[in-house]
Write an enzyme that holds these catalytic residues in place. Sequence first.
Site, mmCIF file in Angstrom:
data_model
loop_
_atom_site.group_PDB
_atom_site.id
_atom_site.type_symbol
_atom_site.label_atom_id
_atom_site.label_comp_id
_atom_site.label_asym_id
_atom_site.label_seq_id
_atom_site.Cartn_x
_atom_site.Cartn_y
_atom_site.Cartn_z
ATOM 1 N N MET A 1 38.423 -0.975 -51.438
ATOM 2 C CA MET A 1 38.125 -0.188 -52.617
ATOM 3 C C MET A 1 38.994 0.943 -52.868
ATOM 4 O O MET A 1 38.566 1.936 -52.390
ATOM 5 C CB MET A 1 36.459 0.066 -52.506
ATOM 6 C CG MET A 1 35.620 -1.108 -52.513
ATOM 7 S SD MET A 1 35.729 -2.336 -54.027
ATOM 8 C CE MET A 1 35.398 -1.103 -55.232
ATOM 9 N N CYS A 2 40.278 0.759 -53.241
ATOM 10 C CA CYS A 2 40.973 2.024 -53.415
ATOM 11 C C CYS A 2 41.626 2.621 -52.254
ATOM 12 O O CYS A 2 41.287 2.222 -51.120
ATOM 13 C CB CYS A 2 40.262 3.178 -54.220
ATOM 14 S SG CYS A 2 39.220 2.676 -55.544
ATOM 15 N N ARG A 3 42.766 3.204 -52.574
ATOM 16 C CA ARG A 3 43.509 4.159 -51.383
ATOM 17 C C ARG A 3 43.920 5.422 -51.938
ATOM 18 O O ARG A 3 44.457 5.387 -53.172
ATOM 19 C CB ARG A 3 44.591 3.254 -51.061
ATOM 20 C CG ARG A 3 44.791 1.747 -50.340
ATOM 21 C CD ARG A 3 44.062 1.797 -48.885
ATOM 22 N NE ARG A 3 42.735 1.901 -48.839
ATOM 23 C CZ ARG A 3 42.067 1.964 -47.716
ATOM 24 N NH1 ARG A 3 42.485 1.585 -46.654
ATOM 25 N NH2 ARG A 3 40.637 1.659 -47.853
#
Length: 251
Positions: A1-3
């Site tokens: 979920m995202c970086r």
Amino acid sequence: MCRHIAYLGPRLALGELLVRPAHGLVRQSWAPRRQRHGTVNADGFGVGWYADGDPVPARYRRSVPIWADPSFPDLARVVRTGAFLAAVRDATQASADGEAAAAPFAFGPWLFSHNGAAKGWPGSLAPLTASLPAVELLSLEARCDAALLWALVSRRLRNGDEPGQALGDTVTEVAEAAPGSRLNFLLTDGAVIAATSWGDSLWYRTGPRQSIAVASEPYDDDPHWFEVPDRTLLVATRADVLLSPLKERPS
């Protein structure tokens, strides 16, 4: 979920940390090495940076994958700054919010990003909206969990909380309302970085000439990266890094 990643230090081109490293944020958008939830961060991206003499950051956000924006390489090559926050997004749920849902979110001098997901969204966080005035709820940039989490954090900042306290109190409040949430927050005003490790990876690296990078994962294989333990608050300046444990509220 995202970086995501935040940097403080000597002025450099955005591309020096986002594009050029072998495992920089651009590569992390399609080939993250330490992402345990999701595989591709293709639901938008953004970068916010500070110009000399102006406390309010500029932002560039898109709803397309970072690799699909032909303008970003030029931007990253010529924009130089001593502080920035950037993120690539893997959406919790499908929505039509477009670039409005892409971090970094902003208020005054602050930039914010969320890596993770609020368990049971949106119902689980409904009780927490009672602390927000109706005008703030109606002013949310997007209908995603990160936008509401930012509203909770920024409310505390408006009320005078220090950045670490604003993040730590929000994390423990949300974790109580939505157990099992992953709440890795990243916040900066260009002078300090505050971040939380809660359910996903977080790393930091101090460098020469009083520089620091805080990121979801290392952008290279330098041995000076340190992993932040889970359930930890990080507060850093160009000269110092402080780690403090975060604890769930008693039942």
